[in-house]
Design a protein around this motif. Structure first.
Motif, PDB file in Angstrom:
ATOM      1  N   GLY A  84      21.251 -48.636 -36.550  1.00 57.86           N
ATOM      2  CA  GLY A  84      19.870 -48.148 -36.621  1.00 57.86           C
ATOM      3  C   GLY A  84      19.321 -47.818 -35.251  1.00 57.86           C
ATOM      4  N   VAL A  85      18.355 -46.910 -35.242  1.00 55.73           N
ATOM      5  CA  VAL A  85      17.689 -46.544 -34.002  1.00 55.73           C
ATOM      6  C   VAL A  85      16.260 -47.074 -34.009  1.00 55.73           C
ATOM      7  N   ARG A  86      15.636 -47.059 -35.185  1.00 57.60           N
ATOM      8  CA  ARG A  86      14.261 -47.526 -35.321  1.00 57.60           C
ATOM      9  C   ARG A  86      14.045 -47.968 -36.759  1.00 57.60           C
ATOM     10  N   ARG A  87      12.929 -48.644 -37.008  1.00 61.25           N
ATOM     11  CA  ARG A  87      12.570 -49.020 -38.370  1.00 61.25           C
ATOM     12  C   ARG A  87      11.721 -47.891 -38.933  1.00 61.25           C
ATOM     13  N   GLY A  88      12.396 -46.967 -39.586  1.00 60.40           N
ATOM     14  CA  GLY A  88      11.721 -45.804 -40.114  1.00 60.40           C
ATOM     15  C   GLY A  88      11.393 -45.969 -41.588  1.00 60.40           C
TER      16      GLY A  88
END
Length: 132
Positions: free
Chosen positions: A75-79
């Motif tokens: 993951g890169v961010r909590r989207g």
């Protein structure tokens, strides 16, 4: 300096659980891991800093449900939820239908009227036993 591709694909398990929306916060994810409710490739995750990579299979126990997820991406961010679903493939067994009991469960059977005594029956029993 750019990190090697192998290092970029690996991610801490607490961050990954948070980004995949399995839990509401990263601290809850860390508590879940430390409690022993997360397995990485059948091995218990010992600490929140354990790393996951694409191809790993996670077994997560949450509130009487067991999820089996295959990690597809880091993951890169909590989207949004749609973005979070791209991080894993759900390979969980289908849940049992709600109306059916497990085959080894014995249903509670009793004869009609054999439940708790009424107040009147209780008084009669007390009188019989002399416990007035």
């Amino acid at each position: 300096m750019v990190a090697p591709t192998a290092a970029r694909d690996r991610q801490r398990i607490d961050k990954w659980l948070f980004f995949s929306r399995a839990v509401k916060s990263r601290s809850l994810a860390a508590k879940l891991v430390v409690a022993g409710r997360v397995r990485i490739n059948r091995d218990k995750a010992a600490q929140a800093s354990d790393l996951v990579k694409p191809g790993d299979v996670l077994t997560i126990t949450l509130e009487r449900r067991i999820f089996v997820w295959k990690v597809l991406n880091a993951g890169v961010r909590r989207g949004p939820a749609e973005e979070a679903r791209t991080l894993y493939e759900d390979i969980s067994p289908p849940p049992a239908p709600k109306g059916e009991a497990p085959p080894d469960a014995i249903p509670g059977l009793r004869e009609a009227g054999s439940g708790r005594p009424t107040k009147k029956e209780r008084r009669q029993t007390d009188r019989l036993l002399g416990d007035d």
